[in-house]
Design a protein around this motif. Structure first.
Motif, short mmCIF file in Angstrom:
data_model
loop_
_atom_site.label_atom_id
_atom_site.label_comp_id
_atom_site.label_asym_id
_atom_site.label_seq_id
_atom_site.Cartn_x
_atom_site.Cartn_y
_atom_site.Cartn_z
N VAL A 1 52.59 44.01 88.00
CA VAL A 1 52.92 45.10 87.09
C VAL A 1 53.23 46.38 87.85
N ASP A 2 52.43 46.66 88.88
CA ASP A 2 52.58 47.91 89.62
C ASP A 2 53.26 47.75 90.97
N GLY A 3 53.49 46.52 91.41
CA GLY A 3 54.05 46.28 92.73
C GLY A 3 55.54 46.56 92.81
N ASP A 4 56.02 46.74 94.04
CA ASP A 4 57.44 46.98 94.27
C ASP A 4 58.20 45.70 94.58
N ASP A 5 57.45 44.60 94.84
CA ASP A 5 58.11 43.32 95.09
C ASP A 5 58.76 42.84 93.80
N ILE A 6 59.80 42.04 93.96
CA ILE A 6 60.46 41.41 92.81
C ILE A 6 60.17 39.93 92.92
N ASP A 7 59.34 39.41 92.01
CA ASP A 7 58.89 38.03 92.08
C ASP A 7 59.25 37.28 90.80
N PHE A 8 59.61 36.02 91.00
CA PHE A 8 59.96 35.16 89.88
C PHE A 8 59.30 33.80 90.03
N VAL A 9 59.11 33.14 88.90
CA VAL A 9 58.75 31.74 88.89
C VAL A 9 60.05 30.97 88.72
N ILE A 10 60.29 30.00 89.60
CA ILE A 10 61.47 29.14 89.50
C ILE A 10 61.14 28.06 88.48
N CYS A 11 61.99 27.92 87.47
CA CYS A 11 61.73 26.94 86.41
C CYS A 11 62.93 26.04 86.19
N ASP A 12 62.65 24.82 85.82
CA ASP A 12 63.65 23.86 85.38
C ASP A 12 63.38 23.61 83.91
N ASP A 13 64.24 24.11 83.06
CA ASP A 13 64.08 23.97 81.61
C ASP A 13 62.70 24.42 81.13
N GLY A 14 62.26 25.56 81.68
CA GLY A 14 60.99 26.15 81.27
C GLY A 14 59.77 25.65 82.03
#
Length: 190
Positions: free
Chosen positions: A57-70
């Motif tokens: 929420v407060d971090g400067d990193d840009i992070d994602f979860v990689i998903c295949d069809d959710g």
């Protein structure tokens, strides 16, 4: 299910990191096959993983979860860019049961498009252990060039190993995107 879809690739969608991802991320980062590829030696507790997710929420990193069809299959993220050079480090992990499906390559290609086309970065770079040839192939498949070797900088499986440095410049990305036939935002403005 992970958070909202932020970016879509050909195979995967990159979703925001959400509280519901804690268990998946905790299992992923502690998997011995994953730890070996990233040279992680310390166990990560469930509480530490929850704290990391909450810090998004407060971090400067840009992070994602990689998903295949959710369904979550890995993670990918960009460190905060150097404001002088416009360079940002990328890192990714795919769950071993989902290796060899093209997920890492598609996620990396997708986040690079975001980095260059939406964030206007100049360079994206990554480090890979010489003991992780699959990660090197992912980087090379996306167009990253091997820039150098940090001799014996890593420690994997009880041995000092080289860390390989890869980089991709924005103008190289445009060339790669044009050759692959992928439409870029810039193409759609014409």
């Amino acid at each position: 299910m992970p958070g909202a879809v932020f970016l879509e690739g050909d195979l995967v969608e990159l979703r925001t990191v959400d509280e519901s991802d804690v268990e998946f991320l905790h299992q992923l980062v502690n998997d011995p096959r994953v730890r070996r590829g990233i040279a992680a030696v310390d166990p990560v507790t469930h509480a530490q993983e929850r704290e990391w997710v909450d810090s998004r929420v407060d971090g400067d990193d840009i992070d994602f979860v990689i998903c295949d069809d959710g369904d979550p299959v890995g993670t990918i993220g960009l460190k905060p860019p150097n404001i002088t050079t416009g360079a940002s480090e990328v890192g990714y992990i795919v769950a071993p049961d989902d290796w060899d499906n093209g997920y890492a390559t598609d996620a990396l290609r997708t986040i690079c498009g975001y980095a260059f086309e939406e964030r206007r970065l100049h360079k994206v770079y990554a480090n890979a252990y010489e003991t992780n040839p699959a990660s090197c192939r992912v980087l090379e498949n996306v167009g990253f060039e091997k820039e150098g070797v940090h001799r014996d900088r890593g420690f994997v499986g009880g041995e000092h190993v080289d860390v390989l440095r890869y980089g991709l410049l924005a103008h190289e990305w445009q060339h790669t995107a044009d050759e692959s036939g992928r439409e870029t935002d810039r193409d759609s403005w014409i």
